[in-house]
Enzyme design. Structure first.
Site, mmCIF file in Angstrom:
data_model
loop_
_atom_site.group_PDB
_atom_site.id
_atom_site.type_symbol
_atom_site.label_atom_id
_atom_site.label_comp_id
_atom_site.label_asym_id
_atom_site.label_seq_id
_atom_site.Cartn_x
_atom_site.Cartn_y
_atom_site.Cartn_z
ATOM 1 N N CYS A 101 27.243 61.569 49.963
ATOM 2 C CA CYS A 101 28.357 62.507 50.076
ATOM 3 C C CYS A 101 29.469 61.803 50.836
ATOM 4 O O CYS A 101 29.206 60.904 51.632
ATOM 5 C CB CYS A 101 27.927 63.761 50.826
ATOM 6 N N CYS A 103 31.840 63.280 52.900
ATOM 7 C CA CYS A 103 32.508 63.973 54.012
ATOM 8 C C CYS A 103 32.439 63.242 55.349
ATOM 9 O O CYS A 103 33.316 63.426 56.191
ATOM 10 C CB CYS A 103 32.002 65.410 54.145
ATOM 11 N N CYS A 111 34.017 66.724 50.955
ATOM 12 C CA CYS A 111 32.937 65.985 50.298
ATOM 13 C C CYS A 111 33.415 65.223 49.065
ATOM 14 O O CYS A 111 32.631 64.534 48.420
ATOM 15 C CB CYS A 111 31.812 66.946 49.927
ATOM 16 N N LYS A 176 22.799 74.519 47.353
ATOM 17 C CA LYS A 176 23.286 74.295 48.713
ATOM 18 C C LYS A 176 24.359 75.342 49.001
ATOM 19 O O LYS A 176 25.407 75.359 48.346
ATOM 20 C CB LYS A 176 23.861 72.888 48.832
ATOM 21 N N ARG A 186 27.841 69.087 61.775
ATOM 22 C CA ARG A 186 29.203 68.540 61.663
ATOM 23 C C ARG A 186 29.657 67.917 62.976
ATOM 24 O O ARG A 186 30.491 67.016 62.970
ATOM 25 C CB ARG A 186 30.146 69.617 61.142
ATOM 26 N N ARG A 198 34.247 74.695 52.616
ATOM 27 C CA ARG A 198 33.569 74.072 51.475
ATOM 28 C C ARG A 198 33.197 75.103 50.401
ATOM 29 O O ARG A 198 32.350 74.847 49.559
ATOM 30 C CB ARG A 198 32.296 73.352 51.939
ATOM 31 N N GLU A 214 22.225 76.677 39.212
ATOM 32 C CA GLU A 214 22.571 75.349 39.758
ATOM 33 C C GLU A 214 21.354 74.421 39.720
ATOM 34 O O GLU A 214 21.457 73.236 39.416
ATOM 35 C CB GLU A 214 23.062 75.485 41.206
ATOM 36 N N LYS A 229 18.906 74.795 50.346
ATOM 37 C CA LYS A 229 19.408 74.516 51.686
ATOM 38 C C LYS A 229 20.445 75.548 52.074
ATOM 39 O O LYS A 229 21.308 75.814 51.252
ATOM 40 C CB LYS A 229 20.014 73.110 51.676
ATOM 41 N N SER A 255 20.588 71.965 60.653
ATOM 42 C CA SER A 255 20.932 71.794 62.072
ATOM 43 C C SER A 255 21.038 73.113 62.837
ATOM 44 O O SER A 255 20.562 73.216 63.969
ATOM 45 C CB SER A 255 22.252 71.014 62.172
ATOM 46 N N TYR A 294 14.585 68.316 61.511
ATOM 47 C CA TYR A 294 14.761 67.613 62.783
ATOM 48 C C TYR A 294 13.555 67.813 63.695
ATOM 49 O O TYR A 294 13.445 67.167 64.733
ATOM 50 C CB TYR A 294 16.045 68.105 63.476
HETATM 51 C C1 PBG Z 1 26.974 66.507 53.872
HETATM 52 C C2 PBG Z 1 25.795 67.226 54.433
HETATM 53 C C3 PBG Z 1 25.780 68.349 55.280
HETATM 54 C C4 PBG Z 1 24.447 68.581 55.603
HETATM 55 C C5 PBG Z 1 23.692 67.635 54.924
HETATM 56 N N1 PBG Z 1 24.539 66.813 54.195
HETATM 57 C C6 PBG Z 1 26.885 69.139 55.876
HETATM 58 C C7 PBG Z 1 27.799 69.939 55.058
HETATM 59 O O1 PBG Z 1 27.664 70.089 53.850
HETATM 60 O O2 PBG Z 1 28.772 70.426 55.667
HETATM 61 C C8 PBG Z 1 23.953 69.646 56.528
HETATM 62 C C9 PBG Z 1 22.722 69.319 57.266
HETATM 63 C C10 PBG Z 1 22.457 70.139 58.489
HETATM 64 O O3 PBG Z 1 23.188 71.088 58.838
HETATM 65 O O4 PBG Z 1 21.457 69.826 59.144
HETATM 66 N N2 PBG Z 1 27.554 67.136 52.782
HETATM 67 ZN ZN ZN Z 2 29.623 66.425 52.304
#
Ligand code: PBG
Ligand code: ZN
Length: 304
Positions: A101, A103, A111, A176, A186, A198, A214, A229, A255, A294
């Site tokens: 990705c 971003c 992204c 996602k 982030r 997003r 999807e 996710k 996260s 994590y």
């Molecule tokens: C990048 C990405 C993200 C996460 C995984 N890959 C962040 C987003 O889409 O803003 C999130 C992972 C997490 O919150 O632990 N696109």
């Molecule tokens: Zn991204």
């Protein structure tokens, strides 16, 4: 004897943040126990990973230089490419998944490519392909596109095949959702969007049927593993996907989910060990084959 679901170390993938520079081990404030490491400081965590016997790691790079095209994402000597090469050389037994990705690499934090305030889907695809191919060339074992542009799985599959990497699998972040649960990530990955949100490319949390569409689209485009996710608020989607598709499913315990558990545990309000094992067991029970979390290194110690 009658227990239906057992957690196993191989279920887990542990995310690692690699920062460009030297001598870096920065704690991520909103994610206690999680750090950004520079390549020269990775040994400590990689040795723990090797000991733990988990299924693999997922790498996120944090470059020093960001630009509108995210050029460090597909630079031969980009921080993520260098990290992959280092890990493959020093820890050949560790399975490396790379997040694909832009971003973390774009100055605007989106992204994909942007024009004004619009995110350009089709224009982004060649950049994602370049990123995936360069990371596999560096030694990555699997690519995991998380950008959510339409058509990226097919584009990446074709790009990898043409480069001779026909055997490298794709784990697609398929369902996602645009989620407040990504907030701490982030901070960790320095990837907050500079304007807007997003929602034009990630999914609305109210739509479960769209999530299945999807997932179906990514399977048709050639994904080998499909992902839901975040995890806990979307276990219904995961379960329905498990009942609908004959495919390995991954779930990302993100996260914000981690941060909530750690915060409550730090206050003594919950029993961290029991909560974590309950959450992870629920994800597996709902149908996850792979759990990106994590908590992986703690969980492994707790399940034995
Ligand atoms: C990048 C990405 C993200 C996460 C995984 N890959 C962040 C987003 O889409 O803003 C999130 C992972 C997490 O919150 O632990 N696109
Ligand atoms: Zn991204």
């Amino acid at each position: 004897m009658m227990q239906e679901t057992w957690l196993h170390p191989k279920d887990f993938i542990y995310p690692i943040f690699v920062a460009e520079g030297e001598n870096i081990k920065n704690p991520v404030d909103s994610m206690p126990g999680v750090f950004q490491y520079s390549i020269d400081c990775l040994d400590e965590i990689l040795e723990q990973v090797r000991e733990s016997g988990i299924g693999g790691i997922m790498l996120f790079g944090i470059p020093k230089h960001k630009d509108p095209q995210g050029s460090q994402a597909y630079a031969q000597d980009g921080v993520t490419q260098r990290a992959v090469r280092f890990i493959k050389e020093q820890y050949p037994e560790i399975y490396i998944v790379v997040d694909v990705c832009l971003c973390e690499y774009t100055s605007h934090g989106h992204c994909g490519m942007v024009c004004g305030e619009e995110i350009l889907n089709d224009e982004t695809l060649p950049y994602l392909v370049k990123m995936a191919v360069s990371l596999v060339r560096a030694g990555a074992d699997m690519v995991a596109p998380s950008d959510m542009m339409d058509g990226r799985v097919a584009a990446i599959r074709e790009g990898l095949d043409q480069a001779g990497f026909t055997q490298v699998p794709i784990m697609a972040y398929s369902a996602k959702f645009a989620s407040a649960y990504y907030g701490p990530f982030r901070d960790a990955a320095h990837s907050a969007p500079g304007f807007g949100d997003r929602k034009s490319y990630q999914m609305g949390c109210a739509n479960g049927q769209e999530a299945l569409r999807e997932i179906r689209a990514d399977i048709e485009e050639g994904a080998d593993i499909v992902m839901v996710k975040p995890a806990l608020a979307y276990l219904d989607v995961l379960k329905e996907a498990a009942l609908t598709f004959d495919m390995p499913l991954a779930v990302y315990n993100v996260s914000g989910e981690y941060a909530m558990v750690k915060a409550a545990a730090a206050n003594g309000w919950i029993d961290e060990r029991r909560i974590v094992l309950e959450n992870l067991t629920a994800m597996k029970r709902a149908g996850a084959k792979v759990i990106i979390t994590y908590h992986a290194l703690d969980a492994v110690k707790w399940i034995v």
